[in-house]
Design an enzyme around this catalytic site. Structure first.
Site, PDB file in Angstrom:
ATOM      1  N   ILE A 251       0.836  -1.200   0.000  1.00  0.00           N
ATOM      2  CA  ILE A 251       0.000   0.000   0.000  1.00  0.00           C
ATOM      3  C   ILE A 251       0.872   1.252   0.000  1.00  0.00           C
ATOM      4  CG2 ILE A 251      -1.700   1.293   1.362  1.00  0.00           C
ATOM      5  CD1 ILE A 251      -2.814  -1.432   2.319  1.00  0.00           C
ATOM      6  N   ASN A 319       1.841   5.133   7.279  1.00  0.00           N
ATOM      7  CA  ASN A 319       1.345   3.890   6.669  1.00  0.00           C
ATOM      8  C   ASN A 319       2.057   2.646   7.201  1.00  0.00           C
ATOM      9  OD1 ASN A 319       0.339   2.054   4.366  1.00  0.00           O
ATOM     10  ND2 ASN A 319       2.557   2.064   4.056  1.00  0.00           N
ATOM     11  N   LEU A 328      -4.091 -14.340  22.349  1.00  0.00           N
ATOM     12  CA  LEU A 328      -3.450 -13.604  23.443  1.00  0.00           C
ATOM     13  C   LEU A 328      -2.710 -14.526  24.413  1.00  0.00           C
ATOM     14  CD1 LEU A 328      -3.018 -10.775  24.578  1.00  0.00           C
ATOM     15  CD2 LEU A 328      -5.014 -11.139  26.014  1.00  0.00           C
ATOM     16  N   TYR A 384      -2.669  -6.194  17.225  1.00  0.00           N
ATOM     17  CA  TYR A 384      -2.903  -5.401  16.009  1.00  0.00           C
ATOM     18  C   TYR A 384      -4.158  -4.528  16.166  1.00  0.00           C
ATOM     19  CZ  TYR A 384      -3.331  -4.565  10.920  1.00  0.00           C
ATOM     20  OH  TYR A 384      -3.422  -3.998   9.671  1.00  0.00           O
TER      21      TYR A 384
END
Ligand code: NAI
Length: 478
Positions: A251, A319, A328, A384
């Site tokens: 990206i 980005n 976890l 994340y």
């Protein structure tokens, strides 16, 4: 525009002559090949059909915007439209005559700002009931509404809020690559409409659908110098210096290409290990390469020095990002920490340092890359999702501060984008991710890049503190 690294075999199959017959016979989904922006294209390739509820606020501004953007329009159920167009020297006609179905159009724009009661919402039903089948593939639908919290009374606020559900459902119904959005325009923000339509009516927003975007008043200088009549529409970022992190591939590389196409001088940053690829991206964009790990404690200061040496930057795109997935209970501490540091900590400290050192130029605009995982959550991605939800928090908390200095900060939240990151996902999960959205396919890096390019431009004046999902209206977290 570069195609993504991965080929969507099913999309190609469903659009072949034989494949489309088989898909149709078996009742399989048939995602269309999305139209994407090509340099020197008009804003929209076809007529726009206008409708409005009684008491609509923005019809004169819409006419002005259409004139500036050179958009041809017809109207349905808006008696004043032809005379408004005539006043600015534009032609317009009625879409449907004597109950006959009108011609096909490329977009519908409905001004719902006047809606105050449930009874008045019938006009919303009537307009879309009559017209929605007339929109061409890869067309656009834009609703204009008001910010519910700003409405004069509870009923009006309720009805304006209801538009969100209507818009999102319509976006799921229309299919055929048609994108649908709701723009909530502040009372004093009409000058921002043109810039927003420049993006949301165009192929630039191919993979953006089902979004609510608020347009706030912008400084007059920003709006009058927008990329419309007076600005440089082909190169809206001309003369601007913009930092892009994570620029060597995926990206980030698409962002560099798109910003360079739009006239920006791009400072391309990535880790030293990616130096060769980074240099290649910078070279093809006539930009500069900066090999730096953004988590290095010296990075904020190094970037301040680089920005000051350039006379300040006009934009920053945060980005760079990583995933280190594990549930976890099984996640070692270093995976938790590394993701938080790259995806969130570095964005926050670099933003802070650039602002404190006045290393951003007047009117600077920042864009942070979040993720729909930060909204929906994902198994194995507590680290994340924490970081990407934190990015949204960063944008919300910094937006008022930046606004005081005439700057802006927004986020994009990509969904499933065809990159090396998603190519690494196991096939079955990858196919699910690709198809579970209203476009029935993954987005391309350029789709994220186009949205970021718009957010960095003056066309997005009045857009601050917003999160725009580039996810084809993913079913996750919507
Ligand atoms: P990618 O892995 O292809 O590229 C990320 C780039 O960031 C790499 O070039 C990497 O070297 C760089 N980077 C990583 N750590 C860095 C550090 N400490 N300092 C400087 N650079 C660093 O990833 P992709 O797919 O292009 O993603 C770009 C952004 O979009 C990321 O923030 C990602 O989380 C986000 N995103 C991507 C989605 C997708 O479907 N690909 C979906 C949602 C969000």
């Amino acid at each position: 525009m570069k195609a993504p690294v991965m080929t969507d075999t099913y999309l190609n199959f469903a659009n072949s002559m034989m494949g489309s017959r088989i898909a149709s016979a078996l009742g399989l989904p048939r995602p269309v090949v999305l139209e994407r922006f090509q340099a020197h294209q008009p804003v929209i390739d076809g007529d726009v059909l206008v409708g409005a509820a009684a008491g609509a606020h923005w019809l004169p501004s819409l006419v002005q915007a259409f004139k500036s953007l050179q958009i041809n329009s017809v109207a349905h159920g808006v008696p004043s439209w032809t005379s408004l167009c005539n006043q600015v020297g534009m032609m317009s006609g009625r879409w449907s005559v004597d109950g006959q179905t009108g011609a096909r159009v490329k977009a519908l724009v409905f001004d719902a700002t006047g809606l105050q009661t449930l009874e008045e919402a019938d006009s919303l039903y009537q307009f879309f009931h009559d017209t929605v089948r007339s929109v061409l593939p890869c067309g656009r639908v834009v609703l204009l509404g008001r910010v519910p919290a700003q409405c004069a009374d509870a009923l009006q606020s309720t009805v304006q809020r209801a538009l969100e559900g209507f818009m999102r459902s319509l976006a799921k119904e229309v299919k055929r690559g048609i994108a649908v959005q709701l723009l909530q325009v502040d009372d004093d923000a009409k000058g921002t409409l043109e810039g927003a339509l420049r993006f949301f009516l165009s192929p630039r927003c191919a993979y953006v659908s089902g979004q609510v975007v608020r347009l706030q008043a912008a400084p007059a200088a920003e709006v009058t110098q927008s990329d419309g009549a007076n600005g440089n529409a082909a190169q809206p970022l001309q003369g601007k210096s913009i930092l892009v992190t994570g620029a060597s591939r995926g990206i980030g590389a698409a962002i560099v290409d798109t910003l360079a196409r739009d006239g920006a001088r791009v400072v391309c940053l990535d880790v030293p290990a990616a130096q060769d690829a980074l240099q290649a991206v910078a070279d093809r964009a006539n930009g500069t390469a900066l090999a730096l790990d953004i988590t290095d404690p010296q990075a904020p200061n190094a970037l301040v020095q680089a920005a000051l040496a350039d006379g300040g930057w006009d934009g920053v795109v945060h980005n760079a990002g990583i995933t280190r997935d594990k549930t976890l209970a099984k996640m070692p501490e270093h995976l938790w920490q590394s993701v938080l540091r790259v995806n969130l900590g570095a964005q926050a400290s670099i933003t802070q340092a650039l602002m404190e050192a006045s290393a951003l130029r007047a009117g600077a605009r920042m864009v942070c890359v979040s993720s729909i995982a930060g909204m929906a959550g994902n198994v194995g991605q507590t680290n994340y999702a924490f970081s990407k939800a934190g990015v949204i928090g960063l944008v919300h908390s910094q937006a008022p501060r930046l606004a005081q200095q005439g700057m802006a900060i927004n986020a994009v939240a990509p969904g499933f984008i065809e990159t090396q990151m998603t190519a690494a996902i196991p096939l079955a999960i990858r196919e699910a991710g690709r198809r579970m959205n209203s476009m029935g396919q993954g987005g391309w890096p350029v789709d994220v890049a186009e949205t970021i390019a718009w957010l960095l431009s003056r066309s997005a004046a009045g857009v601050n503190g917003q999160v725009i999902r580039v996810c084809g209206q993913s079913w996750l977290g919507a």
